[in-house]
Design a protein around this motif. Structure first.
Motif, PDB file in Angstrom:
ATOM      1  N   CYS A  55       0.853  -1.177   0.000  1.00  0.00           N
ATOM      2  CA  CYS A  55       0.000   0.000   0.000  1.00  0.00           C
ATOM      3  C   CYS A  55       0.896   1.236   0.000  1.00  0.00           C
TER       4      CYS A  55
ATOM      5  N   GLU B  98       0.297   3.993   1.187  1.00  0.00           N
ATOM      6  CA  GLU B  98       0.158   4.683   2.481  1.00  0.00           C
ATOM      7  C   GLU B  98       0.731   3.856   3.634  1.00  0.00           C
ATOM      8  N   CYS B  99       0.387   2.577   3.657  1.00  0.00           N
ATOM      9  CA  CYS B  99       0.720   1.752   4.834  1.00  0.00           C
ATOM     10  C   CYS B  99       1.951   0.881   4.634  1.00  0.00           C
TER      11      CYS B  99
ATOM     12  N   CYS C 270      -6.224  -2.004   0.089  1.00  0.00           N
ATOM     13  CA  CYS C 270      -5.405  -2.217   1.279  1.00  0.00           C
ATOM     14  C   CYS C 270      -6.302  -2.639   2.438  1.00  0.00           C
TER      15      CYS C 270
ATOM     16  N   SER D 287      -5.790  -2.371   5.348  1.00  0.00           N
ATOM     17  CA  SER D 287      -5.595  -1.495   6.493  1.00  0.00           C
ATOM     18  C   SER D 287      -6.307  -0.152   6.307  1.00  0.00           C
ATOM     19  N   CYS D 288      -6.195   0.467   5.095  1.00  0.00           N
ATOM     20  CA  CYS D 288      -6.779   1.803   4.899  1.00  0.00           C
ATOM     21  C   CYS D 288      -7.822   1.837   3.791  1.00  0.00           C
TER      22      CYS D 288
HETATM   23 ZN   LIG Z   1      -3.107   1.175   3.265  1.00  0.00          ZN
END
Ligand SMILES: [Zn+2]
Ligand SMILES: [Zn+2]
Length: 833
Positions: free
Chosen positions: A452, A454-455, A494, A496-497
């Motif tokens: 990801c 971002e993550c 993702c 996570s996000c």
């Molecule tokens: Zn993410």
């Protein structure tokens, strides 16, 4: 009366159908934990469950002669354990992912899933036709999502525990298969184990398992398992533990510290130059901007195409290029020049060495080739000319503190000094490297990781497993995983996000799949977990594992690592997966390994078709000790086939001649004359086969049944019906582990019972006439006792007899036996201290 015909085509399917219909070899989990009371043989003892396992086959084409041998061995053990009263788990599955199916697909366009399924169907058909006693209810293939879901779960468990990591690394790359190879998959000549191409080196981001964290335990726990000594030695060598020191050399121009590992810190004052492996990531950077830059680049590129064996060859003239930099020797502050040379391997230590030409042969050869200084720091006994000198001696030229010391004392003193000065410390080095599991291939378990923006690196949540392998059309490797082209699959969200993310496109090394399959058999249909703790506790560890010695360092090391790591994570209760291991020898033809190119392949299918499975199985065990290589002989097969035919005919004739007496098949109560001769022979055979089965001497076990048949034939007219019936039923009972169909048939005819439901026969002492002699038992050369020993007792048996003799025990208890001298027919001398 016309002679009866032994007809395996009628006999074998009849029994196979019965076993299939009644699911004879299926065992349920009873939720009973094992009472581990292990006996030396692993067979007797109070343990009521037994797990007998052959290494799972790779389903490619059809089963070959090696499979027939492995499963003939395993099935004999499984049957033996059952009839000793144990519940036996004997499952079967397929190592279904991997390169051959994918390469076949590239060649033919047939999807690996289809060619693998076709091959599995053929394995199933043939294994049934061999009459192998498998619990088919637990069958599995590693390419099924219901299996690899849990392979992915294990990957993530290890990932969460910090035992999986990703890093850029110089990797072994097969240019033909277009994939990364583990070190273990590169042979001694630097070729790809699969295709034989010369392996290259590349820098790639890769996933690794931190198996090196377990190096020490993988080594020390070898002492606790019953494996052949040569396999343990191979594992010990592969782990390659050595003790020494890590010493830091500093490159002051660039402000970089270079630690090196040395087993001889006592020679530190003799270091006159410093050498790095061509794969060392800093080599090119160090030379950058210097007059040597181009020469270094050329040298590195050339060296990387060479094999480790060529490079490791001590005889080869040494080559190398200066890097134009220097490092400081921490013990004397001296600046010594840096080189790159291919005799230093990245796999060993830190990929850099301090060179001590006076006391190391390869450093000496390099120094001579490069005209570098050679400085003696250990005085040997052979005078000043004997260089390089690699032994121990008196320290010289190591002022101010160490001169005059013995080199062993100096070693400790120098390490202590380095430690105090923060320039080094005592260290243990292992040859074992972390396990590289990334493969840029299609036909494997997808790595359950998402990238990801971002993550970063995100684990796929457990509830989203399995990450299923998508169907694709083009599996041709192009230097990246074929999965990278499956855009609809790669693009994901993702976990996570919820933002856009991309899937990892590498798949796992197939050795990951096979590192835990034996756990899954214990609970193969569990859809909520990889296994239930209680189910695994009921069967594991495997009591007897059977397979080829070629897996000594690959599969067998990885499976041990998984077991230890999973135990540490609280998923298992034992540190070793395989308590006992048997490695069978190869079957050759005309003295050569069977191969299509040599045209000397004997296919099990053709032998079974022609002679029946009992002949095929019996022959392959009879041809020689199963742990040895054996050469296939068509005449030998004929001989075994005739033996089975004679046995079956005589048994059928005796069965028809008279109904069993009230005494059943116990034999005559009061045997005399030829009855007694035959009864003694039968009990001799029972005793012999039982002992031989315990030590895998299947060839001599079968030979004993042959002898029994010969006596029964010879005494056919003179011995009574009961004695003949007992002798032949015993022959069937004893032969059942090797030739189950004909043996079941014989036994049913003679005894009216199912042989596999009978306990293993017992040899009556009263019928065993053994010649005995008086064995002298010595301790440290002194006579301590005398015991009765059988004339045919093995060295091991003699040793045991001696050990339990009362007056020997009194002199041995509490002391360590350092040596045992056995002179069969005479004496045993135990040396203790
Ligand atoms: Zn993410
Ligand atoms: Zn290859």
């Amino acid at each position: 009366m016309a002679e009866r015909r032994y007809d395996p085509r009628e006999i074998e399917p009849r029994w196979q159908e019965l076993w299939a219909k009644e699911r004879t070899w299926q065992v349920a989990n009873e939720g009973v934990a094992r009472a581990r009371g292990s006996s030396p043989s692993g067979i007797a003892g109070g343990d009521s469950n037994s797990y007998v396992l052959e290494m799972l086959p790779y389903p490619s084409g059809e089963p070959h002669i090696g499979h027939l041998k492995t499963y003939s061995v395993g099935d004999a053990i499984a049957h033996f354990h059952r009839r000793l009263g144990r519940r036996v788990l004997h499952p079967m599955g397929y190592d279904a992912f991997g390169l051959p199916a994918e390469n076949h697909a590239i060649k033919t366009g047939v999807h690996p899933r289809d060619s693998t399924a076709e091959s599995i169907a053929e394995f199933q058909r043939q294994f049934r036709s061999w009459g192998i006693s498998i619990d088919w209810s637990r069958e599995l293939a590693t390419d099924e999502p219901s299996y690899y879901r849990w392979t992915q779960w294990i990957f993530l468990e290890l990932f969460r525990a910090g035992l999986v990591y990703r890093k850029e690394a110089a990797v072994k790359w097969c240019p033909k298969d277009q994939t990364v190879l583990a070190n273990e998959q590169v042979d001694a000549e630097g070729r790809c184990e699969r295709c034989g191409a010369i392996v290259e080196v590349r820098q790639l981001e890769q996933w690794f398992f931190r198996i090196t964290d377990y190096a020490e335990r993988l080594l020390s726990d070898l002492d606790a398992i019953e494996w052949p000594e040569h396999v343990k030695t191979m594992q010990r060598n592969w782990i390659g533990r050595s003790e020494g020191a890590e010493v830091t050399f500093r490159c002051e121009e660039l402000g970089i510290d270079y630690p090196v590992f040395t087993t001889r810190p006592d020679t530190l004052f003799g270091a006159t130059f410093f050498v790095m492996a061509p794969e060392h990531p800093d080599v090119v950077r160090l030379a950058e901007g210097s007059e040597h830059e181009q020469a270094v680049r050329d040298y590195v590129n050339h060296a990387l195409t060479e094999t480790s064996e060529e490079r490791g060859n001590a005889e080869r003239p040494k080559t190398g290029v200066p890097l134009g930099r220097s490092v400081v020797n921490p013990v004397n502050g001296e600046r010594i020049p840096m080189y790159v040379a291919d005799y230093v391997l990245m796999e060993y230590g830190t990929g850099a060495i301090m060179a001590v030409p006076a006391h190391d042969e390869r450093d000496y050869a390099f120094a001579q080739a490069m005209k570098l200084p050679i400085r003696r720091v250990i005085a040997g006994s052979e005078g000043e000319d004997g260089l390089p000198y690699t032994g121990e001696g008196r320290i010289v030229g190591s002022r101010p503190n160490f001169d005059g010391m013995d080199s062993r004392a100096a070693l400790a003193a120098i390490v202590a000094w380095l430690d105090r000065e923060d320039k080094g410390h005592a260290s243990v080095n292992y040859r074992l490297r972390d396990w590289l599991v990334s493969r840029q291939r299609y036909w494997g378990t997808p790595i359950p990781i998402v990238y990801c923006p971002e993550c970063g690196v995100v684990a796929v949540p457990d509830e989203d497993l399995p990450v299923e392998l998508p169907n694709i059309e083009d599996y041709t490797p192009k230097g990246r995983s074929p999965l990278a082209a499956a855009e609809h699959w790669v693009a994901t969200t993702c976990p996570s996000c919820d933002g856009p993310a991309r899937r990892e496109t590498d798949t796992m090394d197939t050795f990951v799949d096979s590192s835990w399959y034996f756990l899954r058999y214990c609970d193969a249909r569990n859809s909520r977990a990889a296994w239930d703790r209680a189910a695994v506790r009921e069967w594991m560890p495997v009591d007897q594992y059977i397979g080829g010695v070629e897996h000594a360092i690959l599969h067998l090391m990885y499976a041990r690592f998984f077991c230890k790591a999973l135990a540490d994570l609280g998923h298992l209760d034992f540190p070793e997966p395989f308590e006992a291991l048997f490695t069978q020898g190869m079957v050759t033809k005309d003295g050569a390994k069977m191969s299509k190119s040599k045209g000397n392949v004997v296919s099990p299918a053709s032998i079974v078709e022609r002679y029946g499975a009992d002949t095929a199985r019996c022959y392959i065990l009879f041809v020689g000790p199963p742990d040895q290589d054996a050469d296939w002989s068509d005449a030998g097969v004929e001989g075994v086939h005739r033996f089975l035919g004679r046995l079956w005919r005589l048994a059928a004739d005796i069965a028809d001649a008279a109904p069993p007496s009230a005494n059943g098949v116990q034999g005559p109560l009061e045997a005399t004359g030829d009855d007694l001769v035959l009864m003694r022979k039968a009990h001799w055979a029972i005793d012999k086969v039982t002992g031989d089965l315990r030590r895998f001497a299947f060839n001599t076990a079968i030979a004993a049944v042959m002898e029994l048949l010969n006596d029964a034939s010879r005494l056919r007219e003179s011995a009574g019906d009961d004695a003949l019936r007992f002798a032949l039923a015993s022959a069937g009972s004893l032969l059942f582990p090797f030739a189950p169909h004909v043996s079941a048939d014989i036994y049913e005819r003679l005894a009216g019972e199912r042989v596999w439901e009978q306990p293993w026969p017992h040899a009556e002492e009263s019928f065993l006439e053994r010649e005995v002699y008086e064995l002298v038992c010595q301790v440290n050369g002194k006579l301590r006792d005398r015991v009765q020993a059988a004339a045919d007792a093995s060295a091991d048996e003699l040793k045991q007899l001696c050990l339990v003799a009362p007056n020997v025990k009194a002199h041995v208890d509490g002391r360590e036996i350092v040596k045992e001298i056995v002179v069969p027919g005479k004496l045993v001398n135990l040396v203790v201290r």
